[in-house]
Design a protein around this motif. Structure first.
Motif, PDB file in Angstrom:
ATOM      1  N   SER A 207       0.790  -1.033   0.061  1.00  0.00           N
ATOM      2  CA  SER A 207       0.003  -0.039  -0.004  1.00  0.00           C
ATOM      3  C   SER A 207       0.737   0.975  -0.005  1.00  0.00           C
ATOM      4  N   GLU A 208       0.294   2.561  -0.594  1.00  0.00           N
ATOM      5  CA  GLU A 208       1.287   3.704  -0.404  1.00  0.00           C
ATOM      6  C   GLU A 208       1.418   4.017   0.839  1.00  0.00           C
ATOM      7  N   ALA A 209       0.643   3.773   1.959  1.00  0.00           N
ATOM      8  CA  ALA A 209       1.127   4.129   3.179  1.00  0.00           C
ATOM      9  C   ALA A 209       2.408   3.494   3.934  1.00  0.00           C
ATOM     10  N   LEU A 210       2.287   2.063   3.639  1.00  0.00           N
ATOM     11  CA  LEU A 210       3.382   1.101   3.887  1.00  0.00           C
ATOM     12  C   LEU A 210       4.620   1.595   3.108  1.00  0.00           C
ATOM     13  N   GLU A 211       4.595   1.815   1.955  1.00  0.00           N
ATOM     14  CA  GLU A 211       5.656   2.376   1.135  1.00  0.00           C
ATOM     15  C   GLU A 211       6.343   3.750   1.666  1.00  0.00           C
ATOM     16  N   ARG A 212       5.400   4.533   1.994  1.00  0.00           N
ATOM     17  CA  ARG A 212       5.937   5.753   2.831  1.00  0.00           C
ATOM     18  C   ARG A 212       6.797   5.713   4.075  1.00  0.00           C
ATOM     19  N   LEU A 213       5.945   4.586   4.735  1.00  0.00           N
ATOM     20  CA  LEU A 213       6.710   4.502   6.142  1.00  0.00           C
ATOM     21  C   LEU A 213       8.074   3.955   5.841  1.00  0.00           C
TER      22      LEU A 213
ATOM     23  N   GLU B 106      10.119   4.193   3.524  1.00  0.00           N
ATOM     24  CA  GLU B 106      11.077   5.369   3.185  1.00  0.00           C
ATOM     25  C   GLU B 106      11.642   6.128   4.285  1.00  0.00           C
ATOM     26  N   LEU B 107      10.641   6.737   5.218  1.00  0.00           N
ATOM     27  CA  LEU B 107      10.736   7.430   6.327  1.00  0.00           C
ATOM     28  C   LEU B 107      11.443   6.620   7.347  1.00  0.00           C
ATOM     29  N   GLN B 108      11.580   5.280   7.515  1.00  0.00           N
ATOM     30  CA  GLN B 108      12.109   4.456   8.581  1.00  0.00           C
ATOM     31  C   GLN B 108      13.709   4.841   8.619  1.00  0.00           C
ATOM     32  N   ILE B 109      14.058   4.831  10.070  1.00  0.00           N
ATOM     33  CA  ILE B 109      15.418   4.937  10.263  1.00  0.00           C
ATOM     34  C   ILE B 109      16.255   3.895  10.051  1.00  0.00           C
TER      35      ILE B 109
END
Length: 178
Positions: A142-148, A150-153
């Motif tokens: 999903s888009e939300a998980l892909e964005r998360l 990307e932002l994961q440290i």
């Protein structure tokens, strides 16, 4: 609350002993309570009702599923639910529901509506954090998980904080190793 009349149990006409009541719950039930967090629901309630001379024992069992939104991906999914609840109804001078497991109703009552108990059982059987099963096993796209992601440290790479260590601390670390 006229939709909830089928949840009235006229216990005065019942013989002493065991009785079983079954209810199938869908979203029209929740509309009576102005509860709209479920997209759809399919829950079976089994109520074991024991009438004794001085009290009533009710044992609720709920099993089914509700369609809810995932708190992580916002995708809807069917959340399986299962729950039980026991209630003892005693008779007294006035209505008293201070205790969660014992309800006191007036002596002149002849029926009890169990809709509120069923509603609370179902709503409390839903986990506080609803996570789609595909999120848990890692197969969700999903888009939300892909964005998360990307932002994961990235914890494997050294952070800027570790790279800018004051050289005076290196001398102290040498003392510990010796």
């Amino acid at each position: 609350m006229k939709d909830l009349k089928k949840f009235n149990i006229p216990f005065v006409g019942l013989k002493q002993g065991d009785h079983v009541f079954e209810y199938d719950i869908d979203n029209t039930f929740f509309e009576a309570f102005n509860f709209d967090e479920f997209h759809s629901s399919n829950i079976h309630i089994n109520l074991h009702f024991v009438k004794k001379s001085t009290l009533l024992e009710l044992s609720f069992q709920a099993k089914g599923s509700v369609n809810v939104d995932c708190d992580v991906s916002l995708e809807s999914f069917d959340q399986e639910i299962e729950g039980t609840f026991s209630l003892i109804i005693k008779f007294g001078p006035e209505y008293n529901d201070d205790n969660d497991e014992i309800l006191i109703i007036p002596h002149e009552e002849y029926q009890i509506n169990v809709a509120q108990f069923i509603y609370e059982l179902i709503v409390l059987s839903i986990p506080s954090k609803k996570v789609h099963p595909k999120v848990l096993d890692g197969t969700m796209n999903s888009e939300a998980l892909e964005r998360l992601k990307e932002l994961q440290i990235d914890e494997d790479s050294p952070s800027e904080k570790e790279e800018k260590i004051d050289p005076r601390w290196d001398k102290l670390k040498g003392l510990i190793r010796e």
